[in-house]
Design a protein around this motif. Structure first.
Motif, PDB file in Angstrom:
ATOM      1  N   ASN A 162     -27.383 -22.951  -9.707  1.00 16.55           N
ATOM      2  CA  ASN A 162     -26.339 -23.629  -9.217  1.00 16.55           C
ATOM      3  C   ASN A 162     -25.917 -24.828 -10.181  1.00 16.55           C
ATOM      4  OD1 ASN A 162     -28.322 -25.270  -8.494  1.00 16.55           O
ATOM      5  ND2 ASN A 162     -27.993 -25.333  -6.306  1.00 16.55           N
ATOM      6  N   ILE A 163     -26.516 -24.848 -11.445  1.00 12.50           N
ATOM      7  CA  ILE A 163     -26.317 -25.794 -12.290  1.00 12.50           C
ATOM      8  C   ILE A 163     -24.937 -25.479 -13.546  1.00 12.50           C
ATOM      9  CG2 ILE A 163     -27.178 -27.354 -14.210  1.00 12.50           C
ATOM     10  CD1 ILE A 163     -28.211 -27.845 -11.316  1.00 12.50           C
ATOM     11  N   GLY A 164     -25.487 -23.983 -13.904  1.00  8.42           N
ATOM     12  CA  GLY A 164     -24.296 -23.326 -14.485  1.00  8.42           C
ATOM     13  C   GLY A 164     -24.652 -23.027 -15.883  1.00  8.42           C
ATOM     14  N   ARG A 165     -25.772 -23.275 -16.491  1.00  8.91           N
ATOM     15  CA  ARG A 165     -26.078 -23.245 -17.950  1.00  8.91           C
ATOM     16  C   ARG A 165     -26.174 -21.793 -18.334  1.00  8.91           C
ATOM     17  NH1 ARG A 165     -30.176 -27.360 -16.117  1.00  8.91           N
ATOM     18  NH2 ARG A 165     -29.430 -29.494 -16.784  1.00  8.91           N
ATOM     19  N   LEU A 166     -27.102 -20.827 -17.569  1.00  9.11           N
ATOM     20  CA  LEU A 166     -27.038 -19.583 -18.056  1.00  9.11           C
ATOM     21  C   LEU A 166     -25.786 -18.842 -17.772  1.00  9.11           C
ATOM     22  CD1 LEU A 166     -28.396 -17.332 -19.525  1.00  9.11           C
ATOM     23  CD2 LEU A 166     -29.800 -16.791 -17.574  1.00  9.11           C
ATOM     24  N   PRO A 167     -25.362 -19.021 -16.506  1.00  3.05           N
ATOM     25  CA  PRO A 167     -23.970 -18.454 -16.177  1.00  3.05           C
ATOM     26  C   PRO A 167     -22.690 -18.868 -17.150  1.00  3.05           C
ATOM     27  CG  PRO A 167     -25.044 -19.299 -14.123  1.00  3.05           C
ATOM     28  CD  PRO A 167     -25.816 -19.918 -15.158  1.00  3.05           C
ATOM     29  N   TRP A 168     -22.859 -19.840 -17.770  1.00  5.88           N
ATOM     30  CA  TRP A 168     -21.869 -20.279 -18.606  1.00  5.88           C
ATOM     31  C   TRP A 168     -22.008 -19.699 -19.832  1.00  5.88           C
ATOM     32  CZ3 TRP A 168     -21.190 -21.632 -23.818  1.00  5.88           C
ATOM     33  CH2 TRP A 168     -19.943 -22.181 -23.960  1.00  5.88           C
ATOM     34  N   ALA A 297     -31.010 -10.523 -17.730  1.00  3.41           N
ATOM     35  CA  ALA A 297     -30.166  -9.157 -17.081  1.00  3.41           C
ATOM     36  C   ALA A 297     -30.078  -9.573 -15.508  1.00  3.41           C
ATOM     37  CB  ALA A 297     -31.073  -8.120 -17.551  1.00  3.41           C
ATOM     38  N   ASP A 298     -31.210  -9.946 -14.917  1.00  6.19           N
ATOM     39  CA  ASP A 298     -30.953 -10.397 -13.495  1.00  6.19           C
ATOM     40  C   ASP A 298     -29.903 -11.327 -13.115  1.00  6.19           C
ATOM     41  OD1 ASP A 298     -33.025  -8.333 -13.406  1.00  6.19           O
ATOM     42  OD2 ASP A 298     -34.515  -9.789 -13.034  1.00  6.19           O
ATOM     43  N   THR A 299     -29.827 -12.296 -13.945  1.00  3.32           N
ATOM     44  CA  THR A 299     -28.921 -13.450 -13.593  1.00  3.32           C
ATOM     45  C   THR A 299     -27.455 -12.755 -13.751  1.00  3.32           C
ATOM     46  OG1 THR A 299     -30.351 -15.110 -14.327  1.00  3.32           O
ATOM     47  CG2 THR A 299     -28.270 -15.760 -14.297  1.00  3.32           C
ATOM     48  N   TRP A 300     -27.361 -12.011 -14.890  1.00  4.20           N
ATOM     49  CA  TRP A 300     -25.930 -11.344 -15.072  1.00  4.20           C
ATOM     50  C   TRP A 300     -25.676 -10.395 -13.740  1.00  4.20           C
ATOM     51  CZ3 TRP A 300     -21.477 -11.765 -16.893  1.00  4.20           C
ATOM     52  CH2 TRP A 300     -20.626 -10.517 -17.052  1.00  4.20           C
ATOM     53  N   ARG A 301     -26.622  -9.357 -13.311  1.00  2.00           N
ATOM     54  CA  ARG A 301     -26.528  -8.724 -12.128  1.00  2.00           C
ATOM     55  C   ARG A 301     -25.768  -9.604 -10.718  1.00  2.00           C
ATOM     56  NH1 ARG A 301     -30.409  -5.213 -14.386  1.00  2.00           N
ATOM     57  NH2 ARG A 301     -32.000  -6.636 -13.565  1.00  2.00           N
ATOM     58  N   TRP A 302     -26.664 -10.679 -10.604  1.00  2.00           N
ATOM     59  CA  TRP A 302     -26.400 -11.558  -9.370  1.00  2.00           C
ATOM     60  C   TRP A 302     -24.746 -12.146  -9.839  1.00  2.00           C
ATOM     61  CZ3 TRP A 302     -26.031 -16.922 -10.520  1.00  2.00           C
ATOM     62  CH2 TRP A 302     -25.613 -17.736  -9.502  1.00  2.00           C
ATOM     63  N   THR A 304     -22.455 -10.931 -11.371  1.00  2.00           N
ATOM     64  CA  THR A 304     -21.163  -9.796 -11.332  1.00  2.00           C
ATOM     65  C   THR A 304     -21.179  -9.555  -9.869  1.00  2.00           C
ATOM     66  OG1 THR A 304     -22.851  -8.180 -11.977  1.00  2.00           O
ATOM     67  CG2 THR A 304     -21.470  -8.870 -13.613  1.00  2.00           C
ATOM     68  N   ARG A 305     -22.315  -9.455  -9.048  1.00  2.00           N
ATOM     69  CA  ARG A 305     -22.316  -9.241  -7.454  1.00  2.00           C
ATOM     70  C   ARG A 305     -21.478 -10.299  -6.906  1.00  2.00           C
ATOM     71  NH1 ARG A 305     -27.427  -8.888  -7.206  1.00  2.00           N
ATOM     72  NH2 ARG A 305     -27.893 -10.685  -5.798  1.00  2.00           N
ATOM     73  N   ILE A 306     -21.462 -11.384  -7.372  1.00  2.00           N
ATOM     74  CA  ILE A 306     -20.818 -12.435  -6.315  1.00  2.00           C
ATOM     75  C   ILE A 306     -19.264 -12.567  -7.024  1.00  2.00           C
ATOM     76  CG2 ILE A 306     -22.822 -13.739  -5.767  1.00  2.00           C
ATOM     77  CD1 ILE A 306     -22.421 -15.943  -7.800  1.00  2.00           C
ATOM     78  N   GLY A 307     -19.019 -11.933  -7.983  1.00  2.00           N
ATOM     79  CA  GLY A 307     -17.366 -12.041  -8.469  1.00  2.00           C
ATOM     80  C   GLY A 307     -17.513 -12.677  -9.706  1.00  2.00           C
ATOM     81  N   GLY A 308     -18.614 -13.027 -10.532  1.00  2.00           N
ATOM     82  CA  GLY A 308     -18.356 -13.680 -11.706  1.00  2.00           C
ATOM     83  C   GLY A 308     -18.582 -15.368 -11.712  1.00  2.00           C
ATOM     84  N   THR A 309     -18.202 -15.943 -10.544  1.00  2.00           N
ATOM     85  CA  THR A 309     -18.120 -17.446 -10.588  1.00  2.00           C
ATOM     86  C   THR A 309     -19.487 -17.932  -9.849  1.00  2.00           C
ATOM     87  OG1 THR A 309     -15.898 -17.519 -10.607  1.00  2.00           O
ATOM     88  CG2 THR A 309     -17.146 -19.472  -9.825  1.00  2.00           C
ATOM     89  N   ALA A 310     -20.356 -18.592 -10.652  1.00  2.00           N
ATOM     90  CA  ALA A 310     -21.523 -19.188  -9.946  1.00  2.00           C
ATOM     91  C   ALA A 310     -21.251 -20.540  -9.130  1.00  2.00           C
ATOM     92  CB  ALA A 310     -22.797 -19.372 -11.259  1.00  2.00           C
TER      93      ALA A 310
END
Length: 348
Positions: A162-168, A297-302, A304-310
Motif C-alpha cells: 500500500n505504498i505503491g513502489r512495485l505496483p508503480w 509475479a505474485d504482486t502482479w497477480r494480486w 490484476t486481481r484487484i483491477g490494476g490499482t493498488a
C-alpha cells in the motif's frame, strides 16, 4: 500459540496474520474495521487515534503469547497499547524501520549503528524516523528489553503493498514502449518480500527473540536490472528497458527513491542507507528470502486481481515519475547520444 495483531488487515500486518494462521495459531486482529482481516482471524474494533480507541481491547479478557504492532505515527499510541497489554501478553513485537538510524547511515550498518533522537514515548506525531524510534522506546518502556522485539525493516515489497513502489513499476512496464530504467543495471539492491518478513516475525515469536534486528534481504540478493526484467516477464508487456546513467536522471531533476521507486544512485548516501545494510543477525536466526521473480509475479497477480490499482496509504505521497518527464528525458538523451543505453550495455 495465541497472537494479537494491532492492525492486521493491510500490508505487513496482514502478512503476519496470514503467516500465523498458516502455522495453526489462534489470531486476534484489533483494527478500525475499514478492511476485512484474513479469513480465520478473530476481530476486535477500535481506533487508536481516538481517546477511547482501546476500549474494545481493554474490555476483552483475552491473553496472548505475543502482540505485533505496525504503528507508524505518534509514539503515544504504542505506549498506550503496550501498557494496556503488559500483564496479558508475553512479548511485544514492534515493526519499526531502518529509518531509525541517524542519517547518513554508513554502508554495512548493523543494529549498533547510531540512532536518531526518538520522539518521547508519550509524544504526539513528529516525523517518520523519530516516530518509529519513539515507538521502539514505548515498547521497551512497557515490556523492557527482554520482552520486546524491534523489527527494523528495510524496503518491503510484495502482494498487498500500500505504498505503491512495485505496483508503480509493474503498471508502468505493463503500458509497454520505451521505459526509463535507472542504471547501472547490475547495481545490487536490498528489499524483503512482505511474506518473508512475516515468516521471520512469526518464527522470532516462537524463538522468543528480543532486541533489534535489521530485516531486509542480504546484500547482493538481487539487482535493479533483475527487478525490472522480472516486471517485464510478469506482465508480458512489449516494454523496452532503456538503461540510463544516474547522472542523466539526476540532472533532469528526478528524485531517487521516489521519482523512480526503489532506485538510488550507487555511492550516494541514500543508496548506502537503503541498499547496503548488514542483516547478518537476522540471517543467523533463519531469515530466508524468496527469488525476486516470485515477489514480482505474485504482486502482479494480486494487482490484476484487484483491477490494476493498488491501495495507497493516505500518509504517503504517490511514487513515480510523470509520463511527460520520462518521455522528455528519453528524448533528450537519444537526441544527444543516439541511445539511452548506459555505457557498456551493448556489450552484454
Amino acid at each position: 500459540m495465541r497472537l494479537l495483531v494491532l492492525g492486521g488487515t493491510e500490508f505487513v500486518g496482514r502478512a503476519v496474520v496470514t503467516a500465523a494462521l498458516g502455522r495453526g495459531w489462534e489470531v486476534t486482529v484489533f483494527h478500525r474495521g475499514r478492511h476485512r482481516p484474513p479469513p480465520g482471524a478473530r476481530a476486535l474494533h477500535g481506533d487508536r487515534a481516538t481517546a477511547a480507541g482501546l476500549a474494545a481491547l481493554a474490555d476483552h479478557d483475552g491473553r496472548w503469547d505475543a502482540v505485533v504492532d505496525t504503528w507508524s505515527a505518534a509514539p503515544r499510541a504504542v505506549l498506550a497499547a503496550a501498557r494496556l497489554l503488559r500483564g496479558r501478553t508475553g512479548r511485544y513485537v514492534y515493526v519499526s524501520s531502518r529509518s531509525v538510524y541517524a542519517w547518513p547511515s554508513p554502508p554495512g550498518a548493523a543494529e549498533d549503528a547510531p540512532l536518531v533522537a526518538g520522539a518521547a514515548a508519550d509524544a504526539g506525531a513528529s516525523d517518520y524516523p523519530r516516530d518509529k524510534r519513539g515507538g521502539e522506546l514505548a515498547a521497551m518502556a512497557a515490556f523492557g528489553e527482554r520482552d520486546s522485539l524491534l523489527v527494523r525493516a528495510g524496503l518491503i515489497l510484495g502482494p498487498h503493498e500500500n505504498i505503491g513502489r512495485l505496483p508503480w513499476w509493474l503498471t508502468r512496464i505493463a503500458r509497454g514502449g520505451p521505459v526509463l530504467a535507472p542504471g547501472p543495471r547490475d547495481v545490487p539492491i536490498q528489499f524483503i518480500d512482505v511474506r518473508d518478513l512475516a515468516d521471520w516475525i512469526v518464527g522470532a515469536v516462537e524463538r522468543e527473540s528480543s532486541g533489534p534486528y535489521n530485516l531486509v534481504a542480504p546484500p547482493g540478493h538481487t539487482t535493479m536490472g533483475e527487478l525490472l526484467e522480472a516486471c517485464v516477464r510478469a506482465t508480458g508487456a512489449d516494454a523496452e528497458l532503456r538503461w540510463t546513467d544516474p547522472e542523466v536522471i539526476l540532472a533532469a531533476g528526478i528524485e531517487p527513491w521516489t521519482g523512480l521507486p526503489v532506485w538510488a544512485p550507487p555511492g550516494g548516501e541514500t543508496y548506502d542507507a537503503v541498499h547496503r545494510a548488514d542483516v547478518s543477525r537476522a540471517v543467523a536466526t533463519g531469515l530466508v528470502c524468496r527469488p525476486v521473480d516470485a515477489t514480482v509475479a505474485d504482486t502482479w497477480r494480486w494487482l490484476t486481481r484487484i483491477g490494476g490499482t493498488a491501495p495507497r496509504r493516505p500518509d504517503r505521497a504517490a511514487p513515480g515519475v510523470a509520463p511527460e518527464v520520462e518521455a522528455r528525458v528519453l528524448d533528450a538523451v537519444r537526441g544527444v547520444s543516439g541511445t539511452t543505453l548506459e555505457e557498456g550495455a551493448l556489450d552484454d
